[in-house]
Motif scaffolding. Structure first.
Motif, PDB file in Angstrom:
ATOM      1  N   ASN A  55       4.977  12.927   3.807  1.00 39.18           N
ATOM      2  CA  ASN A  55       3.777  13.343   4.519  1.00 39.18           C
ATOM      3  C   ASN A  55       4.180  14.244   5.680  1.00 39.18           C
ATOM      4  OD1 ASN A  55       1.292  11.999   3.378  1.00 39.18           O
ATOM      5  ND2 ASN A  55       2.633  10.226   3.556  1.00 39.18           N
ATOM      6  N   GLN A  98       0.353  12.442   0.766  1.00 42.95           N
ATOM      7  CA  GLN A  98      -1.061  12.731   1.035  1.00 42.95           C
ATOM      8  C   GLN A  98      -1.257  13.698   2.202  1.00 42.95           C
ATOM      9  OE1 GLN A  98      -3.588   9.283   1.119  1.00 42.95           O
ATOM     10  NE2 GLN A  98      -2.493   8.313  -0.552  1.00 42.95           N
ATOM     11  N   CYS A 104       4.772   5.459   3.220  1.00 38.32           N
ATOM     12  CA  CYS A 104       4.051   6.660   3.645  1.00 38.32           C
ATOM     13  C   CYS A 104       5.009   7.846   3.617  1.00 38.32           C
ATOM     14  CB  CYS A 104       3.419   6.460   5.009  1.00 38.32           C
ATOM     15  SG  CYS A 104       4.554   5.889   6.282  1.00 38.32           S
ATOM     16  N   LEU A 159       0.890   5.320   0.524  1.00 35.99           N
ATOM     17  CA  LEU A 159       0.202   6.497   1.063  1.00 35.99           C
ATOM     18  C   LEU A 159       1.117   7.720   0.959  1.00 35.99           C
ATOM     19  CD1 LEU A 159      -1.335   4.890   4.288  1.00 35.99           C
ATOM     20  CD2 LEU A 159      -2.494   5.384   2.133  1.00 35.99           C
ATOM     21  N   LYS A 190       0.856  -1.193   0.000  1.00 40.81           N
ATOM     22  CA  LYS A 190       0.000   0.000   0.000  1.00 40.81           C
ATOM     23  C   LYS A 190       0.887   1.236   0.000  1.00 40.81           C
ATOM     24  CE  LYS A 190      -4.182   1.844   2.012  1.00 40.81           C
ATOM     25  NZ  LYS A 190      -4.890   1.928   0.748  1.00 40.81           N
TER      26      LYS A 190
END
Length: 82
Positions: free
Chosen positions: A46, A23, A43, A20, A18
């Motif tokens: 961010n 964002q 991720c 991310l 996944k």
């Protein structure tokens, strides 16, 4: 023929990667825990300041969180290799 593996209410449990990235997250989503087979999570880029180990999927092995504001990763589960 319907494949139960990909039914609308269970398909996310079979995701293994996944992304991310970028964002503007300030925390990881609480629903990540339900991704039972997730092994790799990115991720990056961010606004994260911490990673709550209670929100991480049980089989996560790789966590990439560069370019955030995290100062401490000592609280991560032992399953994470990188």
């Amino acid at each position: 023929m319907n494949n139960p593996k990909f039914s609308n209410d269970t398909h996310i449990t079979y995701i293994t990667h996944k992304h991310l990235d970028g964002q503007e997250l300030i925390e990881l989503p609480n629903d990540l825990i339900q991704y039972e087979y997730l092994e790799k999570l990115t991720c990056e880029n961010n606004n994260l300041t911490q990673i709550n180990r209670n929100n991480l999927p049980p089989n996560l092995k790789y966590l990439y969180c560069n370019t955030n504001f995290i100062t401490d990763l000592d609280n991560l589960p032992d399953t994470i290799k990188e």
